[in-house]
Design an enzyme around this catalytic site. Structure first.
Site, PDB file in Angstrom:
ATOM      1  N   TYR A 142     -58.101  39.509  78.682  1.00  0.00           N
ATOM      2  CA  TYR A 142     -59.387  39.203  79.308  1.00  0.00           C
ATOM      3  C   TYR A 142     -59.795  40.278  80.327  1.00  0.00           C
ATOM      4  CZ  TYR A 142     -58.923  34.514  77.274  1.00  0.00           C
ATOM      5  OH  TYR A 142     -58.779  33.457  76.411  1.00  0.00           O
TER       6      TYR A 142
ATOM      7  N   ASP B  60     -47.172  31.062  68.060  1.00  0.00           N
ATOM      8  CA  ASP B  60     -47.590  30.260  66.893  1.00  0.00           C
ATOM      9  C   ASP B  60     -46.679  29.044  66.737  1.00  0.00           C
ATOM     10  OD1 ASP B  60     -45.783  32.302  66.476  1.00  0.00           O
ATOM     11  OD2 ASP B  60     -46.526  32.897  64.511  1.00  0.00           O
TER      12      ASP B  60
ATOM     13  N   ASP C 224     -55.806  24.018  76.068  1.00  0.00           N
ATOM     14  CA  ASP C 224     -56.839  23.193  75.429  1.00  0.00           C
ATOM     15  C   ASP C 224     -56.210  22.329  74.332  1.00  0.00           C
ATOM     16  OD1 ASP C 224     -58.867  24.358  76.963  1.00  0.00           O
ATOM     17  OD2 ASP C 224     -60.268  24.350  75.278  1.00  0.00           O
TER      18      ASP C 224
ATOM     19  N   LYS D 199     -45.606  36.736  71.890  1.00  0.00           N
ATOM     20  CA  LYS D 199     -45.710  37.105  70.474  1.00  0.00           C
ATOM     21  C   LYS D 199     -44.932  38.407  70.294  1.00  0.00           C
ATOM     22  CE  LYS D 199     -47.437  36.535  66.308  1.00  0.00           C
ATOM     23  NZ  LYS D 199     -46.846  35.523  65.415  1.00  0.00           N
TER      24      LYS D 199
ATOM     25  N   ASP E 285     -54.680  29.942  77.788  1.00  0.00           N
ATOM     26  CA  ASP E 285     -56.016  29.371  77.651  1.00  0.00           C
ATOM     27  C   ASP E 285     -56.061  28.479  76.408  1.00  0.00           C
ATOM     28  OD1 ASP E 285     -58.705  28.959  77.947  1.00  0.00           O
ATOM     29  OD2 ASP E 285     -59.327  31.005  77.474  1.00  0.00           O
TER      30      ASP E 285
END
Ligand code: NAD
Length: 369
Positions: free
Chosen positions: A143, A225, A253, A193, A249
């Site tokens: 970001y 994942d 959610d 990852k 993020d």
């Protein structure tokens, strides 16, 4: 009487002003109860600030945040401002605030309430008893990475973002996560990852190195994942999840659905000097102005503020108990309403008032409205 604390409120857009209004109501009640003086100042942010001043965050608002004991943010954004250039979009205010206040550790508790288990789309036995703390790095990663641009090429447009982390950025958020775990069940799962990304390989190596200072904490690593899958398969295996900005993020959610709704998830964004509290959800333009927004995420964010910034840990517990009591009484906004006869479908302010009444010592149980 204690020294006056200064709170800056940035209500923002969409449901932001609706939920922050209820959160402030609760904060004022606990401050009164605990004899705490609070000075509150409010500034437009995001789309509201664009409409008034032509930019998503003014110097004056930023300065006020830097002088405050804590900041409470609603949410920013909405379709009205979607076509603005990227540095003029409402979300730019959010990123600027996080960066300028150096809020590198974002704590997102995922807690289930017994009376709300049926609101989760997951099976009751899977979500019952879940208590996770996601520690998300908030001022680095993709970001904020540079370069970022969209360019013309011979084959059409090409968009570029940069995912980068330095050892120092990883170390400080890892330290925050280990400290958090030390006060919980002493177990961290660091999510990355590293099978594909170099930034994740550095992440894993640095977290492993940091763990040497915390021998009493159990550290495991998990690929993002797999973590996304494990969160719905067996969320009770998690205590503290430590992860980067974008993974955190997305995973939070996803994890919100364990609690029943994204409208339930609070957060605390902490740095060395400043702190900002905000619900995890966005401005929800689809329900803005309908008195349907769930204010519990914002109210629970104020509980975190009492714990981390206002030196009122008892008030934090009281607010959390009042939320629990209100849910047990059957009060539900539409997002968590299960159509049972034991439930009362409430507006945003009715939920706020029910929580407020639970905090009142003269409350008569069962007579909350
Ligand atoms: P969102 O979180 O605003 O909404 C997603 C869904 O959840 C919607 O159906 C919404 O009605 C529902 N929802 C969210 N909060 C709720 C609440 N408190 N009570 C009941 N239902 C709730 O995400 P989105 O729709 O992807 O984004 C809308 C806008 O918000 C966009 O402009 C986005 O950039 C912005 N956004 C801002 C923040 C922030 O300010 N921190 C975070 C995420 C998204």
């Amino acid at each position: 009487m204690s020294k006056t604390k200064e709170l800056i409120v940035l209500p923002g857009d969409g449901i932001g002003p609706e939920v922050t209004k209820e959160a402030i109501k609760i904060l004022q009640t606990v401050c009164k109860r605990h004899n705490k003086k609070l000075r509150i100042r409010s500034f437009p942010v995001g789309g509201a600030s664009i409409d008034r001043y032509g930019r998503p965050l003014t110097e004056e608002a930023l300065k006020a945040c830097k002088e405050s004991s804590a900041v409470l943010l609603g949410a920013v954004g909405g379709p009205k401002w979607d076509d603005q250039p990227k540095d003029k979009r409402p979300e730019a205010a959010l990123l600027q605030l996080r960066k300028e206040l150096d809020l590198f550790a974002n704590l997102r508790p995922i807690t289930t309430y017994k009376s709300l288990l049926q609101s989760s789309p997951l099976k009751r036995e899977i979500v019952s008893g879940v208590d996770i703390m996601i520690v998300r790095e908030l001022t680095g990663g993709i970001y904020f990475g540079r370069p970022r641009f969209i360019e013309q090429t011979e084959n059409g447009e090409r968009g570029v973002d940069t995912l980068s982390y330095t050892t120092e950025e990883i170390e400080r958020v890892a330290h925050a996560a280990f400290k958090t775990a030390a006060n919980r069940n002493r177990k961290i799962i660091s999510v990355d990852k590293s099978n594909v990304l170099d930034s994740s390989r550095l992440w894993r190596k640095t977290v492993q190195e940091s763990a040497k200072q915390w021998p009493e904490i159990e550290l495991q690593h998990m690929l993002v994942d797999n973590c996304a899958m494990q969160l719905v398969r067996n969320p009770k295996q998690f205590d503290v999840i430590l992860t980067g900005n974008m993974f955190g993020d997305i995973l939070s959610d996803e994890a919100s659905m364990i609690t029943g709704s994204i409208g339930m998830l609070p957060s605390a964004s902490l740095g060395e000097e400043f702190a900002m509290y905000e619900p995890v959800h966005g401005s929800a333009p689809d329900i803005a102005g309908q008195r349907a927004a769930n204010p519990i995420a914002a109210i629970a964010s104020v509980a975190l503020m009492c714990r981390y910034s206002l030196d009122m840990p008892e008030a934090a517990l009281e607010i959390e108990e009042a939320i629990k009591g209100t849910l047990e009484d059957g009060f539900r906004t539409a997002d968590i309403y299960g159509h049972s006869t034991k439930e009362y479908r409430a507006t945003t302010s009715e939920i706020g008032s029910a929580i407020d009444k639970h905090l009142s010592p003269n409350l008569k149980p069962g007579n909350l409205l």
